[in-house]
Design a protein around this motif. Structure first.
Motif, PDB file in Angstrom:
ATOM      1  N   ARG A   1       7.099  -4.618 -11.919  1.00 12.50           N
ATOM      2  CA  ARG A   1       6.053  -4.805 -10.829  1.00 12.50           C
ATOM      3  C   ARG A   1       4.845  -3.989 -11.021  1.00 12.50           C
ATOM      4  NH1 ARG A   1       8.495  -7.475  -6.206  1.00 12.50           N
ATOM      5  NH2 ARG A   1       9.951  -8.525  -6.934  1.00 12.50           N
ATOM      6  N   THR A   2       4.695  -2.908 -11.980  1.00  9.41           N
ATOM      7  CA  THR A   2       3.578  -2.191 -12.190  1.00  9.41           C
ATOM      8  C   THR A   2       3.406  -2.038 -13.777  1.00  9.41           C
ATOM      9  OG1 THR A   2       4.024  -0.936 -10.179  1.00  9.41           O
ATOM     10  CG2 THR A   2       2.773   0.166 -11.802  1.00  9.41           C
ATOM     11  N   SER A   3       2.154  -2.354 -14.128  1.00  7.59           N
ATOM     12  CA  SER A   3       1.837  -2.286 -15.561  1.00  7.59           C
ATOM     13  C   SER A   3       1.062  -0.957 -15.877  1.00  7.59           C
ATOM     14  CB  SER A   3       0.756  -3.015 -15.735  1.00  7.59           C
ATOM     15  OG  SER A   3      -0.562  -2.848 -15.179  1.00  7.59           O
ATOM     16  N   ALA A   4       1.362  -0.472 -17.209  1.00  5.24           N
ATOM     17  CA  ALA A   4       0.844   0.993 -17.717  1.00  5.24           C
ATOM     18  C   ALA A   4      -0.661   0.761 -17.342  1.00  5.24           C
ATOM     19  CB  ALA A   4       0.991   0.846 -19.193  1.00  5.24           C
TER      20      ALA A   4
ATOM     21  N   ASN B   1      -2.765  -2.245  -3.012  1.00  4.89           N
ATOM     22  CA  ASN B   1      -2.167  -2.825  -4.370  1.00  4.89           C
ATOM     23  C   ASN B   1      -2.435  -4.225  -4.446  1.00  4.89           C
ATOM     24  OD1 ASN B   1      -1.133  -0.079  -4.809  1.00  4.89           O
ATOM     25  ND2 ASN B   1       0.819  -0.584  -3.663  1.00  4.89           N
ATOM     26  N   HIS B   2      -2.762  -4.678  -5.836  1.00  2.00           N
ATOM     27  CA  HIS B   2      -2.830  -5.916  -6.222  1.00  2.00           C
ATOM     28  C   HIS B   2      -1.603  -6.101  -6.828  1.00  2.00           C
ATOM     29  CE1 HIS B   2      -3.938  -9.408  -8.355  1.00  2.00           C
ATOM     30  NE2 HIS B   2      -3.138  -9.188  -9.152  1.00  2.00           N
ATOM     31  N   MET B   3      -0.451  -7.003  -6.030  1.00  6.90           N
ATOM     32  CA  MET B   3       0.866  -7.060  -6.097  1.00  6.90           C
ATOM     33  C   MET B   3       1.058  -8.106  -7.490  1.00  6.90           C
ATOM     34  SD  MET B   3       2.035  -6.817  -2.388  1.00  6.90           S
ATOM     35  CE  MET B   3       3.565  -6.382  -2.679  1.00  6.90           C
ATOM     36  N   THR B   4       2.282  -8.240  -7.957  1.00  2.00           N
ATOM     37  CA  THR B   4       2.464  -8.923  -9.127  1.00  2.00           C
ATOM     38  C   THR B   4       2.550 -10.552  -8.772  1.00  2.00           C
ATOM     39  OG1 THR B   4       3.768  -7.122 -10.132  1.00  2.00           O
ATOM     40  CG2 THR B   4       4.252  -9.061 -11.230  1.00  2.00           C
TER      41      THR B   4
ATOM     42  N   ALA C   1       0.710  -1.178   0.085  1.00  2.00           N
ATOM     43  CA  ALA C   1       0.080  -0.213  -0.017  1.00  2.00           C
ATOM     44  C   ALA C   1       1.016   1.146  -0.007  1.00  2.00           C
ATOM     45  CB  ALA C   1      -0.960   0.221   1.054  1.00  2.00           C
ATOM     46  N   ALA C   2       0.431   2.199  -0.523  1.00  2.00           N
ATOM     47  CA  ALA C   2       1.144   3.484  -0.581  1.00  2.00           C
ATOM     48  C   ALA C   2       0.274   4.766  -0.322  1.00  2.00           C
ATOM     49  CB  ALA C   2       1.785   3.613  -2.066  1.00  2.00           C
TER      50      ALA C   2
ATOM     51  N   THR D   1      -4.620  -6.044 -12.853  1.00  2.00           N
ATOM     52  CA  THR D   1      -3.339  -5.362 -13.335  1.00  2.00           C
ATOM     53  C   THR D   1      -2.941  -4.963 -12.078  1.00  2.00           C
ATOM     54  OG1 THR D   1      -4.740  -3.320 -13.266  1.00  2.00           O
ATOM     55  CG2 THR D   1      -4.724  -4.405 -15.488  1.00  2.00           C
ATOM     56  N   ARG D   2      -1.342  -5.037 -12.305  1.00  2.00           N
ATOM     57  CA  ARG D   2      -0.513  -4.823 -10.949  1.00  2.00           C
ATOM     58  C   ARG D   2       0.065  -3.554 -10.771  1.00  2.00           C
ATOM     59  NH1 ARG D   2       2.121  -6.589 -15.614  1.00  2.00           N
ATOM     60  NH2 ARG D   2       4.307  -5.925 -15.861  1.00  2.00           N
ATOM     61  N   ILE D   3       0.261  -3.326  -9.652  1.00  3.39           N
ATOM     62  CA  ILE D   3       1.004  -2.004  -9.105  1.00  3.39           C
ATOM     63  C   ILE D   3       1.636  -2.260  -7.782  1.00  3.39           C
ATOM     64  CG2 ILE D   3      -1.296  -0.739  -8.087  1.00  3.39           C
ATOM     65  CD1 ILE D   3       0.305   2.002  -9.235  1.00  3.39           C
ATOM     66  N   GLU D   4       2.561  -1.709  -7.411  1.00  4.22           N
ATOM     67  CA  GLU D   4       3.357  -1.736  -6.192  1.00  4.22           C
ATOM     68  C   GLU D   4       3.870  -0.448  -5.842  1.00  4.22           C
ATOM     69  OE1 GLU D   4       5.933  -5.330  -5.837  1.00  4.22           O
ATOM     70  OE2 GLU D   4       4.400  -6.611  -6.691  1.00  4.22           O
TER      71      GLU D   4
END
Length: 431
Positions: A255-258, A194-197, A184-185, A233-236
């Motif tokens: 680890r983070t997608s467009a 976050n949905h992590m990779t 989380a950020a 979709t992933r983001i960290e």
């Protein structure tokens, strides 16, 4: 295996954003504002549940020695306290969120399901085993991992006989949890959950979901969730940098997608004061897994940067803004220095290279997170002591450096920024 009876962590004082005049218990409008409150996770027995065979599955390339890792982490936490920050611990916050029995039961059900057991005998046995514990013991048990030998399986679950028969765990340990930045950020008066990779880390953000919903410090306190964990979709958090009260930088990385970047940008543009998101593409590899492993902000006009991402001064970036019709505009750029000057309204910037750009020192110290600096005030940072070339460079550029012990913590491939989730920073003075 010795069973957990709780977790021993240093004391923290009770403080909140209202002490600083903020309406939300989360308030982070920059990377460099004076750090006032931060969430950490002290390494625990989950580290000792790593083996050479399970390291790839659990995203480690070495096994830290836990007693020393804990001493180093305590030194890190005390350094933050000594410089005015309240230190909160993830396990305590999660336990305080689960005091109501229905909430606790719901959490256990979801955690067991996300660990791979949606029904059947083992699903029922795990739920019974965990629900019978006090919240803090339950949380630390989940974090440490549950071995097959921890539960008396007086039956034969066919799945356990046919799948991973020799694997020792029913529920995997979570050794990456001491990197609290990623699940989380904080952004402004809210956060992304976050949905992590990788599957090894996806359960981690469930703790923060329950903290925000049910811990009295955060529940019903106006915390905005800019993006929840219920996505594909992933983001960290290591890819999320809060450059100012209206500008974000987000890495497009391993680890983070467009797609995730665009989604969080859309939510920020619609529901906050943020009007600029800079997407920065970095190499997709383990050595540079997040943006903050190669690039961090440490002062109004100063940044650390790993020279290998610069490619002769050019790097692929996309500058996103909201358009009048509710859509998003995107402009491709390649000059990092010029883009940063533009979005931060700075006439000059100082990019400080990891390892003084030396072909040996730079990659070595980047591997040990020489670029992963945690700013605790403008021009004041916490770094690993082992990155002495980068630290000397920072001092030569006028930065106040607090070095922390790092022989074992660094084996997890994350530095001081990775190990911290700021939730309160003072606002910056206008310059």
């Amino acid at each position: 295996m010795q069973k957990s009876t709780g977790v021993v962590t240093p004391e923290f004082h009770t403080d909140n954003a209202k002490n600083y005049g903020f309406s939300s218990p989360i308030h982070v409008s920059s990377e460099i504002g004076k750090l006032r409150s931060v969430i950490l996770k002290r390494p625990g027995r989950e580290i000792e549940n790593l083996t050479p065979d399970t390291m790839p599955r659990l995203l480690f390339d070495d096994i830290p020695y836990l007693p020393i890792a804990q001493k180093e982490h305590d030194y890190f936490a005390q350094t933050l306290r000594d410089n005015g920050a309240e230190v909160l611990y993830l396990e305590n916050l999660a336990a305080d969120a689960l005091n109501e029995q229905p909430v606790k039961q719901e959490f256990v059900d979801r955690m067991v399901k996300e660990s791979g057991f949606k029904d059947g005998l083992t699903y029922s046995a795990l739920k019974e085993y965990l629900v019978g514990m006090e919240p803090l013991q339950m949380i630390t048990t989940i974090m440490e991992g549950i071995r097959k030998s921890d539960i008396d399986l007086n039956y034969k679950d066919l799945r356990l006989l046919s799948e991973d028969a020799d694997y020792p765990f029913l529920m995997d340990p979570m050794p990456n949890l001491y990197f609290t930045r990623d699940p989380a950020a904080s952004i402004g008066d809210g956060l992304s959950i976050n949905h992590m990779t990788f599957a090894a880390r996806r359960r981690e953000s469930l703790f923060m979901e329950y903290i925000i919903k049910h811990n009295p410090r955060f529940a019903d306190q106006g915390v905005n969730v800019w993006r929840d964990r219920n996505h594909t979709t992933r983001i960290e958090g290591g890819d999320e940098l809060v450059l100012s009260d209206h500008v974000m930088a987000i890495g497009i990385s391993q680890r983070t997608s467009a797609d995730a970047l665009e989604d969080i940008a859309r939510n920020l543009f619609t529901n906050s004061n943020y009007d600029t998101v800079v997407g920065i593409k970095i190499p997709h590899n383990h050595a540079m897994m997040h943006l903050d492993t190669v690039f961090t902000m440490i002062n109004y006009n100063q940044f650390t940067v790993h020279p290998q991402i610069m490619n002769g001064g050019k790097i692929d970036m996309w500058v996103l803004h909201p358009s009048k019709d509710g859509q998003i505009t995107s402009e491709h750029r390649t000059d990092l220095l010029e883009v940063l000057k533009e979005v931060l309204h700075q006439s000059e910037l100082d990019l400080i290279p990891t390892g003084n750009s030396d072909p040996i020192f730079a990659p070595r110290e980047q591997w040990n997170d020489g670029s992963n600096t945690l700013a605790i005030a403008p021009g004041e940072v916490v770094t690993y002591d082992r990155n002495y070339v980068s630290n000397e460079m920072l001092r030569e550029h006028g930065i106040l450096v607090h070095e922390v012990l790092s022989s074992e913590l660094s084996r997890g491939r994350g530095g001081p920024r990775c190990m911290s989730m700021p939730i309160i920073r003072e606002d910056l003075e206008t310059k």
